[in-house]
Design a protein around this motif. Structure first.
Motif, mmCIF file in Angstrom:
data_model
loop_
_atom_site.group_PDB
_atom_site.id
_atom_site.type_symbol
_atom_site.label_atom_id
_atom_site.label_comp_id
_atom_site.label_asym_id
_atom_site.label_seq_id
_atom_site.Cartn_x
_atom_site.Cartn_y
_atom_site.Cartn_z
ATOM 1 N N THR A 41 1.427 52.894 32.389
ATOM 2 C CA THR A 41 2.623 52.056 32.286
ATOM 3 C C THR A 41 2.279 50.687 31.720
ATOM 4 N N ARG A 44 1.777 51.124 28.010
ATOM 5 C CA ARG A 44 3.064 51.287 27.318
ATOM 6 C C ARG A 44 3.808 49.960 27.210
ATOM 7 N N GLU A 106 2.221 59.411 20.207
ATOM 8 C CA GLU A 106 3.042 58.224 20.441
ATOM 9 C C GLU A 106 2.896 57.750 21.877
ATOM 10 N N SER A 109 7.977 56.064 24.334
ATOM 11 C CA SER A 109 8.775 57.277 24.481
ATOM 12 C C SER A 109 9.781 57.426 23.344
ATOM 13 N N ALA A 110 10.245 56.313 22.794
ATOM 14 C CA ALA A 110 11.145 56.336 21.646
ATOM 15 C C ALA A 110 10.776 55.166 20.746
#
Length: 123
Positions: A41, A44, A106, A109-110
């Protein structure tokens, strides 16, 4: 009689120790998994901030950008891709920012998307 009572106590103590050892193993695995999830996390979040920053830079001039960054000993690449679409009165630039880990997967996530209109061209 006294000997069987001590064997019973010994077996009961061993079973209690076994139960606590298994419970400790489960708890350690749970804390380890939570730590791994926390690290992912954090990576990200750092990748999202970096991608957003690079996207904002690309919005100023409409050029694609790329950067390789490192966070917590893990390197990742942030890319901003630019796609041009001619429209009436100018060009529409569609920008997409994504973060890739070392294996090319990736992290986000988007992907982040934005658009920029550049005046000029055919009408």
């Amino acid at each position: 009689m006294n000997g069987s009572r001590s064997y019973g106590f010994l077996i009961e103590t061993l079973l209690a120790l076994l139960f606590f050892a298994l419970s400790a193993a489960v708890l350690l695995q749970t804390f380890w998994a939570a730590g791994e999830k926390s690290d992912r996390t954090a990576l990200r979040t750092a990748a999202l901030i970096s991608a957003r920053s690079l996207l904002e830079e690309s919005l100023t001039d409409g050029r694609p950008r790329s950067a390789v960054l490192e966070e917590q000993g893990v390197s990742y690449e942030v890319q901003v891709l630019v796609e041009e679409q001619p429209v009436a009165g100018g060009t529409l630039l569609q920008l997409e920012a994504l973060a890739l880990d070392e294996s090319g997967q990736e992290i986000l996530s988007a992907p982040l998307r934005s658009a920029l209109f550049v005046e000029g061209g055919d009408s």
